[in-house]
Scaffold this motif. Structure first.
Motif, mmCIF file in Angstrom:
data_model
loop_
_atom_site.group_PDB
_atom_site.id
_atom_site.type_symbol
_atom_site.label_atom_id
_atom_site.label_comp_id
_atom_site.label_asym_id
_atom_site.label_seq_id
_atom_site.Cartn_x
_atom_site.Cartn_y
_atom_site.Cartn_z
ATOM 1 N N GLY A 39 -7.867 -0.667 -2.247
ATOM 2 C CA GLY A 39 -8.170 0.198 -1.118
ATOM 3 C C GLY A 39 -9.465 0.986 -1.210
ATOM 4 O O GLY A 39 -9.824 1.678 -0.265
ATOM 5 N N SER B 108 -2.501 3.279 -4.402
ATOM 6 C CA SER B 108 -3.413 3.172 -3.271
ATOM 7 C C SER B 108 -4.671 3.962 -3.570
ATOM 8 O O SER B 108 -4.614 5.114 -4.009
ATOM 9 N N ARG C 61 0.835 -1.212 0.000
ATOM 10 C CA ARG C 61 0.000 0.000 0.000
ATOM 11 C C ARG C 61 0.865 1.254 0.000
ATOM 12 O O ARG C 61 0.518 2.255 -0.651
#
Length: 558
Positions: free
Chosen positions: A134, A103, A98
């Motif tokens: 995400g 992201s 991440r």
């Protein structure tokens, strides 16, 4: 078995026998408020560490004999020392990824998601995969899943896969569907769901096992796993974590963790669980448990995902979802699971089984009970195996006492409750919220609840986890109707859920989880008293220092 889940007070003494000026400490922390999570060691202002372990704890005057020429002395200026925080459920590789890749955290609308995707596509070569993770739609207006058509508009010539924050679904574009051979005639796989429009055509949303044909097409990683692990560990240490209980890796990834830990390249401890019930499970069962001498790396668990997630409607429910014509999915048959469960008992391997829905939790409790009957304590490598259910988010009321009765540990993530409160009432209906995130009832039944963050599904911050456990409100102070504030933890319980209880869940309470003479020197230092500060201030507390194995791995004093 219930007795193993009760908190055992550990006797503390001011100093180990033999401590003298001839045996100076390596590190002394002085001038602080030390919260020991140990009723036998109270009113502590200083601790001393030698050879990675705590050798003394008490007042500043007691430290003088332990300070030598090579001793590092840290004046805490009244700051607060806690036993090192442990994230009882996180995904370290994904945390690093991440930080290093596309992201989609915090995308506040479908338009924002597409804007980030458009920027990534502009940097990619034609035909190159664009992969991100995400996003979560619950705060969007309207709160609906994105579609392949949305992605096609900004990426017609690059296959795209964007993973929802829960890790249990992806949205892909038309090019990715075509490459994976998924069309209107493709049947849903066992344990998976291909979402379709009114005409039966795939929308681009693939849930759980339905993701596999797309994931199999991904190119080789551009980010080395070792780099991602180092970055993920460093980020975790900055936030005050001293151990990550990694909830699912391959055996080769677990070996890489072991190598990195042995080389001193990870800033946090790792308690590693290998994915099952297939794949690497037979090898792990043959190898048995492994622990390094300093406990920087331990591998003794199998992680199995039985159902999906509530947000993507993959969690297996006893009754259909209130907002969709499905009751979720189960990813493995009972026969497949029971065979592995029995063998794990014989080999001393812990089970960590992901179960979110009430149907999945009942199924796992039933199978654990059957395995315990089939393999009595006399035939087990570990008589009281401390098996866990990861998440245990939604429980039928009659199943709540079964955790204590069976000696099963509910490993839960407080931040899920304050995130899910924005959509769980719609997904479940008000009546089923009685058994959702039932921390108080579980604790009162006699179990412990090790708290994790499930990062990168959530932010992965111990301050947020503590706040969520106590406040049971989102970070803006919002709590919806029917969210049962009476299920909140006390502050003392929330602190144990980040310290002593994860240690119990990992068979490490003799070495970690509280501050006591002889235990490993893991500390989290904050500028805030978690037990007395206004709860709304806790998420903003400063992480002053993180100490792992007696080594300062994060220092924000300067």
């Amino acid at each position: 078995m219930r007795s193993i889940l009760l908190v055992v007070a550990l006797v503390g003494i001011s100093q180990l026998p033999g401590c003298s000026q001839q045996q100076p400490a390596d590190l002394v922390l002085m001038g602080g408020e030390v919260h020991t999570v140990n009723p036998k060691l109270v009113d502590i202002k200083a601790v001393a560490i030698r050879d990675k372990r705590i050798v003394a704890a008490g007042g500043e005057g007691e430290m003088a004999a332990l300070i030598g020429e090579g001793t590092k002395v840290v004046d805490l200026h009244g700051q607060h020392v806690y036993p090192g925080f442990t994230d009882a459920h996180a995904h370290l590789l994904d945390i690093g990824d991440r930080e290093l890749s596309l992201s989609l955290d915090g995308t506040e609308s479908s338009a924002a998601l597409l804007a980030r995707l458009k920027a990534a596509v502009a940097m990619a070569e034609p035909g190159e995969w664009v992969i991100g993770r995400g996003w979560i739609e619950t705060h969007w207006d309207p709160p609906v899943f994105p579609t392949r058509q949305d992605l096609d508009a900004v990426s017609p010539d690059n296959p795209v896969s964007l993973e929802r924050a829960d890790g249990h679904s992806i949205v892909v574009n038309s090019m990715a569907l075509a490459l994976a051979g998924i069309d209107a005639d493709t049947e849903d796989p066992a344990g998976g769901d291909i979402l379709r429009d009114a005409d039966g055509v795939p929308t681009g949303m693939l849930v759980d096992n339905a993701m596999d044909p797309v994931l199999a097409l991904f190119p080789e990683r551009s980010i080395p796993k070792a780099q991602a692990y180092r970055v993920g560990a460093a980020r975790s240490a900055r936030l005050g974590w001293t151990q990550i209980q990694d909830a699912g890796v391959s055996l080769s990834e677990s070996e890489l963790q072991r190598e990195l830990a042995a080389a001193g390249e990870l800033d946090v401890r790792v308690y590693s669980a290998v994915y099952g019930p297939d794949g690497d499970t037979p090898t792990l069962l043959e190898l048995g448990p492994f622990a390094s001498d300093d406990l920087m790396f331990v591998r003794r668990a199998i992680k199995i995902q039985v159902d999906g997630a509530l947000g993507s409607r993959g969690a297996a429910l006893l009754e259909p979802y209130a907002d969709a014509d499905t009751d979720g999915l189960v990813r493995w048959s009972e026969a497949e699971l029971l065979e592995v469960y029995r063998e794990a008992l014989r080999k001393g391997i812990q089970l960590q089984t992901h179960a979110i829905g009430d149907r999945a939790n009942r199924m796992v409790l039933d199978l654990y009970a059957q395995a315990f009957r089939d393999v009595p304590a006399s035939e087990r490598a570990v008589a009281e195996p401390r098996w866990r259910i990861e998440h245990a988010q939604l429980l039928a009321p009659e199943d709540l006492p079964r955790f204590a009765e069976l000696g099963v540990i509910p490993s839960m993530q407080p931040s899920h409750a304050i995130g899910d409160l924005h959509f769980a009432p719609t997904r479940l209906g008000m009546e089923r919220l009685d058994g959702a995130y039932a921390w108080r009832e579980l604790l009162d039944s006699g179990v412990v609840i090790p708290a994790g963050s499930d990062a990168p599904v959530e932010v992965g911050d111990p301050r947020i986890e503590f706040y969520a456990a106590v406040a049971r409100q989102d970070l803006e102070g919002f709590s919806s109707k029917g969210w049962h504030p009476e299920q909140a933890m006390t502050r003392e319980e929330a602190l144990k859920s980040l310290t002593l209880w994860p240690a119990i869940a990992a068979f490490q309470e003799k070495d970690r989880g509280s501050i006591a003479i002889g235990k490993l020197a893991d500390f989290t230092v904050l500028d805030t008293d978690l037990l007395t500060a206004p709860i709304e201030e806790v998420p903003e507390a400063k992480v002053v220092m993180t100490i792992v194995n007696g080594r300062i791995v994060h220092d924000a004093r300067h």
